[in-house]
Motif scaffolding. Sequence first.
Motif, PDB file in Angstrom:
ATOM      1  N   UNK A  59      28.745 -17.718 -33.179  1.00 58.45           N
ATOM      2  CA  UNK A  59      28.796 -17.912 -34.626  1.00 58.45           C
ATOM      3  C   UNK A  59      29.964 -18.848 -34.972  1.00 58.45           C
ATOM      4  N   UNK A  60      29.676 -19.827 -35.793  1.00 57.23           N
ATOM      5  CA  UNK A  60      30.727 -20.734 -36.274  1.00 57.23           C
ATOM      6  C   UNK A  60      30.687 -20.733 -37.796  1.00 57.23           C
ATOM      7  N   UNK A  61      31.774 -21.195 -38.420  1.00 56.60           N
ATOM      8  CA  UNK A  61      31.829 -21.244 -39.879  1.00 56.60           C
ATOM      9  C   UNK A  61      31.235 -22.541 -40.408  1.00 56.60           C
ATOM     10  N   UNK A  62      30.920 -22.545 -41.690  1.00 52.67           N
ATOM     11  CA  UNK A  62      30.322 -23.738 -42.315  1.00 52.67           C
ATOM     12  C   UNK A  62      31.282 -24.925 -42.233  1.00 52.67           C
ATOM     13  N   UNK A  63      32.534 -24.676 -42.498  1.00 51.66           N
ATOM     14  CA  UNK A  63      33.580 -25.676 -42.262  1.00 51.66           C
ATOM     15  C   UNK A  63      34.923 -24.966 -42.346  1.00 51.66           C
ATOM     16  N   UNK A  64      36.010 -25.715 -42.145  1.00 52.66           N
ATOM     17  CA  UNK A  64      37.330 -25.094 -42.198  1.00 52.66           C
ATOM     18  C   UNK A  64      38.041 -25.513 -43.478  1.00 52.66           C
ATOM     19  N   UNK A  65      39.052 -24.738 -43.855  1.00 47.91           N
ATOM     20  CA  UNK A  65      39.770 -25.080 -45.082  1.00 47.91           C
ATOM     21  C   UNK A  65      40.778 -26.198 -44.844  1.00 47.91           C
ATOM     22  N   UNK A  66      41.111 -26.496 -43.582  1.00 49.79           N
ATOM     23  CA  UNK A  66      42.035 -27.630 -43.368  1.00 49.79           C
ATOM     24  C   UNK A  66      41.300 -28.934 -43.052  1.00 49.79           C
ATOM     25  N   UNK A  67      40.494 -28.968 -42.028  1.00 55.00           N
ATOM     26  CA  UNK A  67      39.817 -30.219 -41.656  1.00 55.00           C
ATOM     27  C   UNK A  67      38.539 -30.492 -42.438  1.00 55.00           C
ATOM     28  N   UNK A  68      37.829 -29.420 -42.835  1.00 54.98           N
ATOM     29  CA  UNK A  68      36.618 -29.484 -43.670  1.00 54.98           C
ATOM     30  C   UNK A  68      35.534 -30.411 -43.101  1.00 54.98           C
ATOM     31  N   UNK A  69      35.489 -30.557 -41.769  1.00 55.55           N
ATOM     32  CA  UNK A  69      34.526 -31.495 -41.202  1.00 55.55           C
ATOM     33  C   UNK A  69      33.107 -30.926 -41.226  1.00 55.55           C
ATOM     34  N   UNK A  70      32.960 -29.665 -40.826  1.00 58.96           N
ATOM     35  CA  UNK A  70      31.616 -29.082 -40.759  1.00 58.96           C
ATOM     36  C   UNK A  70      30.762 -29.692 -39.664  1.00 58.96           C
ATOM     37  N   UNK A  71      31.386 -30.202 -38.612  1.00 60.25           N
ATOM     38  CA  UNK A  71      30.618 -30.819 -37.532  1.00 60.25           C
ATOM     39  C   UNK A  71      30.846 -30.154 -36.168  1.00 60.25           C
ATOM     40  N   UNK A  72      31.851 -29.297 -36.080  1.00 61.08           N
ATOM     41  CA  UNK A  72      32.165 -28.705 -34.777  1.00 61.08           C
ATOM     42  C   UNK A  72      31.032 -27.777 -34.312  1.00 61.08           C
ATOM     43  N   UNK A  73      30.422 -27.038 -35.234  1.00 57.33           N
ATOM     44  CA  UNK A  73      29.321 -26.128 -34.874  1.00 57.33           C
ATOM     45  C   UNK A  73      28.165 -26.869 -34.203  1.00 57.33           C
ATOM     46  N   UNK A  74      27.560 -27.855 -34.894  1.00 56.44           N
ATOM     47  CA  UNK A  74      26.455 -28.572 -34.256  1.00 56.44           C
ATOM     48  C   UNK A  74      26.857 -29.294 -32.974  1.00 56.44           C
ATOM     49  N   UNK A  75      28.104 -29.785 -32.915  1.00 57.32           N
ATOM     50  CA  UNK A  75      28.532 -30.493 -31.700  1.00 57.32           C
ATOM     51  C   UNK A  75      28.628 -29.517 -30.524  1.00 57.32           C
ATOM     52  N   UNK A  76      29.187 -28.334 -30.756  1.00 57.82           N
ATOM     53  CA  UNK A  76      29.289 -27.335 -29.678  1.00 57.82           C
ATOM     54  C   UNK A  76      27.886 -26.916 -29.230  1.00 57.82           C
ATOM     55  N   UNK A  77      26.987 -26.692 -30.189  1.00 53.50           N
ATOM     56  CA  UNK A  77      25.614 -26.308 -29.846  1.00 53.50           C
ATOM     57  C   UNK A  77      24.977 -27.358 -28.946  1.00 53.50           C
TER      58      UNK A  77
END
Lengths: 267, 307
Positions: free
Chosen positions: A117-135
Amino acid sequence: MKLVVLAKPVPDPAAAAERLGPDDRLDRSAAPNVINGNDEYTLEAALQIADAHPGEVEITLVAMAPANGAETLRKGLAMGATRGLLITDPALAGSDAWSTARVLATALKDVEYDLILAGFDTSDGVAGVVGPAVATLLKLPYLSSAAKIEPDLAAGTVRVRRISPTGFDVLEAPMPALIVGTQLLGTPRYPSLKGIMGARSKEVALRSVTDLGLATAGDGAVGGAAARTTVTAKRTPPARGAARVVRGPAADAAKEIAAFLAERRLI
Amino acid sequence: MAAADGAAAGSPGVWVVAETNADGSLAKSSGELATLARSLSEAGAGQAAGVLVAADAGAAAQELATYLPRVVAISDAGLAGHAWGQPAAARIAAALADEPPGTILAGAGPDGRDVAGTLLAILDGAVLVNATAVAWADGAASVEMGVFGGKLITTSTFAHAGWKIVTVRPNAVTASAAASAGVVETRAGGGEPGVPLVKVIDRLAESGAAVSIDDARVIVAGGRGIGGPEGFALVQDLADRLGGAVGATRAAVDAGWIPYAQQIGSAARSSRSCRSAPESRSGRRPARWRMDANPVSSGMLTSHHNP
Ligand SMILES: Cc1cc2nc3c(=O)[nH]c(=O)nc-3n(C[C@H](O)[C@H](O)[C@H](O)COP(=O)(O)OP(=O)(O)OC[C@H]3O[C@@H](n4cnc5c(N)ncnc54)[C@H](O)[C@@H]3O)c2cc1C
Ligand SMILES: Nc1ncnc2c1ncn2[C@@H]1O[C@H](COP(=O)(O)O)[C@@H](O)[C@H]1O
């Protein structure tokens, strides 16, 4: 069932003290660290799955962060996670999103899981791309913007309600899978006193870049020295115009607002 | 990976990853990205092109070609019953395999992020996120973004020879068509995602989301002060007249007065939240009005505007 929750330590947004340091990197000493808000929602979802299947679910928190990240993860352990895994290495400071995904995916190769499980994005970087990249790096199906997560242990599948512009899509994939969660998963619980006491003896395993077999220089290198993006300038935005409150009888107020909007060519 | 064989394949370009609406038409944000790609192209970024992957890409690809000289359209009927991001990214990566690594513009909304993150991994690329303005300087994209909830604006660039991905916020530029329409190249599939596909087994509609707040330039938002679900009729009326979308605060959504899709500043919509509202140079931030009809201030209209 084995669940992994990716939980990033971030400066507490409530402290409103976030700032860049002289090296244009986040000054992580400016505010106390907390688990990223969106990651607490996914942790709560994981804990609810565990509550529904007593004794059958293990939850591993995984973070890439400075060494004091272990303390930040304690809160998640106090909420009920089973153990933590922290990838920490001075060479990782200044990592970009690509490095972060690469490091997390590599660390996860040694972890057993049915769901990540990953979050929608982070409050510091706010990228929202780490989840799909890890998958993608782990060759897992990816179910995003989850408002509800329903694993079916017997069938080996998971269903997710994904927020769509017009409502929800119901998605289904075989496990293992990676799910990106949202605030609709439910309000995170507070740790109980028992949870807080118990968290002290839970394991937080540490790994360095070398432990993961990754390099910090050369081809495919991870970490700050290998960052693929760089900040070239920064400025403070002009102060926001104060909100203007219009009071008065509806008819007058409406006229005043219409004039205000027209003046700015918004209507 | 995705080795740069620039000499053989021509010069690097700037690629738009286009999205479609539920009815198959081109998403408004994609017209904006295409317009941005054209302006970067004029500034020296190489040819502007678009790539569109959909169950039936036809009509939207034609629409995209009104903005761009070149559009690669990939229709894949199998996508209809599956989540879009992963298979779309695999098809896009396959379409880009013969191109020298350039710049990719994707939306900063949920679908754009899905594709951007997947492409980041497949193409072994670099990413700059949530751009509110993009310029071309010294041979690379120069990207402005608001950070820490808009308290600071940073300008960043790439230090990477491979593919460079930028996620762009809605309303960063105004869409405008090109002088003449471009060419659409139709392709069939190509590029397997290499992961089990995610099935869409149902679509649940929630009423009231006529105009999406993702794309709106004007958002009229109501909160708890609106008094109840019926209060949103008033908000809707004003939004309709202004050609805008209805937004709502978390409190109103939590109370069940209005669907989550309308919430401003929510976790799944941080890319357009109040807290991180785009601070664009051109001052083209969406205007927001909050209507307040609670009994205490009955008969009053509260205007809240972010200039
Ligand atoms: C102000 C600011 C702007 C930045 N801009 C960029 C940029 O444009 N491009 C870029 O490449 N990098 C950027 N970075 C660096 C980036 O924040 C970090 O590399 C970070 O580790 C990954 O990005 P994110 O926090 O935005 O993650 P997101 O993609 O928003 O994270 C999504 C989810 O992935 C998981 N996750 C992400 N990071 C971690 C972690 N370290 N440990 C555990 N789980 C994690 C969490 O579940 C999280 O909810 C920026 C950093 C800051 C502070
Ligand atoms: N010493 C460290 N060890 C491991 N990860 C770190 C370290 N310092 C920063 N990070 C991570 O690297 C990314 C970028 O961090 P920063 O440069 O501090 O913004 C974030 O995911 C941090 O959690």
